[in-house]
Scaffold this motif. Sequence first.
Motif, PDB file in Angstrom:
ATOM      1  N   ILE A   1       0.845  -1.182   0.000  1.00 44.58           N
ATOM      2  CA  ILE A   1       0.000   0.000   0.000  1.00 44.58           C
ATOM      3  C   ILE A   1       0.887   1.239   0.000  1.00 44.58           C
ATOM      4  CG2 ILE A   1      -0.193   0.011   2.532  1.00 44.58           C
ATOM      5  CD1 ILE A   1      -2.995   1.207   2.198  1.00 44.58           C
TER       6      ILE A   1
ATOM      7  N   VAL B   1      -4.318   7.010  -2.357  1.00 42.35           N
ATOM      8  CA  VAL B   1      -3.870   5.711  -1.845  1.00 42.35           C
ATOM      9  C   VAL B   1      -3.910   4.723  -2.997  1.00 42.35           C
ATOM     10  CG1 VAL B   1      -4.454   3.746  -0.385  1.00 42.35           C
ATOM     11  CG2 VAL B   1      -4.606   6.058   0.542  1.00 42.35           C
TER      12      VAL B   1
ATOM     13  N   ALA C   1      -3.247   0.479  -3.540  1.00 49.44           N
ATOM     14  CA  ALA C   1      -2.983  -0.798  -2.880  1.00 49.44           C
ATOM     15  C   ALA C   1      -3.077  -1.901  -3.919  1.00 49.44           C
ATOM     16  CB  ALA C   1      -3.977  -1.046  -1.749  1.00 49.44           C
TER      17      ALA C   1
ATOM     18  N   TRP D   1      -7.483   1.708   4.808  1.00 50.18           N
ATOM     19  CA  TRP D   1      -6.264   2.233   4.206  1.00 50.18           C
ATOM     20  C   TRP D   1      -5.624   3.282   5.118  1.00 50.18           C
ATOM     21  CZ3 TRP D   1      -6.086  -1.660   1.618  1.00 50.18           C
ATOM     22  CH2 TRP D   1      -6.822  -1.990   0.494  1.00 50.18           C
TER      23      TRP D   1
END
Length: 215
Positions: free
Chosen positions: A103, A115, A117, A210
């Motif tokens: 991540i 973000v 991932a 997250w």
Amino acid sequence: MNTSTLLCFSLSSVLLLSSCSFSTMTTEVTESLPPSGIVPSNTNAHTIQTSIATSPESITSTKSGIDPITAIRAKVTTIVEQAPQYIVKEKELMGESTEGGVIKGFYSGSELKKVTAILYGEMGKRIYEYYYDDGVLIFAYDETQQYDGHIFELAPGEAPTVASKIGQRFYFDGGEMVQWINGDAEIITDTTHRDYASWALAVKELDARWREALQ
């Protein structure tokens, strides 16, 4: 595997994440990113698009009279363009999938802007991209890629071949989902749709997860 099966798998995978753990290994670097493929094709018949301007037409009415989807796309484009200026915090994801994952959080100062991932499996991988404005989620992209075979069948150094891709896009305004484009490229704004509330909740839960992982 048909689209319905993959979508069920995707939603189940999202909901299961709340029980997963993250490693404590953290690195902080600067990273220059290429334009993000936030509007991918839902099958392998087309390549991933790199401009949100190519997305299907969407809803156009809000209390202010401003199209929220257009505004969201503009903000996401700005985030992509400014990505080389961001600080990137990276962590390894443990316990998420059979082959691990990673991540990355992208920051403008202390403000989270994006973000990404990636969760790796033996037969495919899952890619997430979440975008933020003033610390609030505005757009999420979720792609499931299926390989044409098992990774253990590959020769040393050989990369797996992606046989299919299914991407979904979620638009948020004021903390609520205002549009969902599913894996069949259907534009859904009806909040009474049988899967609308479930996906909205799943994306919000991943958003929280997250943020927790990047602490």
